[in-house]
Write a protein that holds these residues in place. Structure first.
Motif, PDB file in Angstrom:
ATOM      1  N   LYS A   1      31.733 -20.720  12.480  1.00  0.00           N
ATOM      2  CA  LYS A   1      31.978 -21.227  13.821  1.00  0.00           C
ATOM      3  C   LYS A   1      31.031 -22.392  14.098  1.00  0.00           C
ATOM      4  N   LEU A   2      31.519 -23.313  14.864  1.00  0.00           N
ATOM      5  CA  LEU A   2      30.720 -24.455  15.294  1.00  0.00           C
ATOM      6  C   LEU A   2      30.595 -24.416  16.806  1.00  0.00           C
TER       7      LEU A   2
ATOM      8  N   TYR B   1      34.550 -33.173  17.618  1.00  0.00           N
ATOM      9  CA  TYR B   1      34.077 -33.550  16.294  1.00  0.00           C
ATOM     10  C   TYR B   1      34.903 -34.732  15.812  1.00  0.00           C
ATOM     11  N   VAL B   2      34.212 -35.732  15.258  1.00  0.00           N
ATOM     12  CA  VAL B   2      34.872 -36.948  14.788  1.00  0.00           C
ATOM     13  C   VAL B   2      34.603 -37.098  13.297  1.00  0.00           C
ATOM     14  N   HIS B   3      35.685 -37.179  12.515  1.00  0.00           N
ATOM     15  CA  HIS B   3      35.562 -37.382  11.074  1.00  0.00           C
ATOM     16  C   HIS B   3      35.056 -38.806  10.850  1.00  0.00           C
TER      17      HIS B   3
ATOM     18  N   GLU C   1      27.439 -30.248   7.209  1.00  0.00           N
ATOM     19  CA  GLU C   1      27.889 -31.635   7.313  1.00  0.00           C
ATOM     20  C   GLU C   1      28.780 -31.818   8.542  1.00  0.00           C
ATOM     21  N   VAL C   2      29.758 -30.954   8.720  1.00  0.00           N
ATOM     22  CA  VAL C   2      30.698 -31.073   9.832  1.00  0.00           C
ATOM     23  C   VAL C   2      29.973 -30.901  11.161  1.00  0.00           C
ATOM     24  N   ALA C   3      28.967 -30.044  11.209  1.00  0.00           N
ATOM     25  CA  ALA C   3      28.200 -29.838  12.447  1.00  0.00           C
ATOM     26  C   ALA C   3      27.565 -31.152  12.912  1.00  0.00           C
ATOM     27  N   GLN C   4      27.239 -32.027  11.987  1.00  0.00           N
ATOM     28  CA  GLN C   4      26.634 -33.320  12.341  1.00  0.00           C
ATOM     29  C   GLN C   4      27.653 -34.288  12.929  1.00  0.00           C
TER      30      GLN C   4
END
Length: 154
Positions: free
Chosen positions: A109-110, A115-117, A145-148
């Motif tokens: 979970k985040l 969130y922007v790729h 990585e995705v959390a950033q």
């Protein structure tokens, strides 16, 4: 020999028919409203991952309080046993167990946010559960990585 009041009787029946037509129209409108309400609630359930068991669980106390306030039958212990049995049957269904199992299986979970790729610019809003695309990003790039990629809230 002849009934003189036939015209009066016809008029009374026509008025009754009109009243029944209006009742039918009102009932149809209420049914349409109920159907729309049910559809919107189902969409919210799907969007936020809520099951009927969740709703039963949250509303059970309010229902019992309402029943106590609105009926003598609700004061009888047998009624509460029947009510508990009903909720146990609803909560113990395959659907609720499946929903609970799938909730555990959804993975990491985040935090809630957008969130922007960084490569594609694609934006995903996370409200409660990870959207499918966000889970795919986590699988491909890792949760750290995705959390950033979360946009700072303003």
């Amino acid at each position: 020999m002849f009934d003189q009041d036939l015209d009066l009787k016809i008029k009374e029946h026509e008025e009754k028919i009109e009243e029944l037509r209006q009742l039918k129209e009102a009932q149809s409108k209420r049914q349409e409203g109920y159907d729309l309400y049910h559809e919107q609630v189902r969409n919210l359930f799907d969007e936020y991952g809520i099951s009927e068991y969740d709703i039963f669980d949250v509303r059970a106390k309010a229902i019992v309080d309402w029943l106590k306030a609105h009926g003598k039958k609700a004061d009888k212990p047998a009624f509460f046993e029947e009510l508990q049995s009903y909720f146990a049957r609803q909560g113990g269904s395959k659907g609720s167990r499946k929903a609970a199992k799938s909730a555990k299986a959804t993975g990491p979970k985040l935090e809630i946010g957008i969130y922007v790729h960084p490569n594609t610019g694609e934006r995903i809003e996370k409200k409660r559960r990870n959207p499918k695309t966000l889970d795919e990003w986590i699988e491909a790039f890792g949760i750290e990585e995705v959390a950033q990629w979360r946009e700072a809230s303003e």
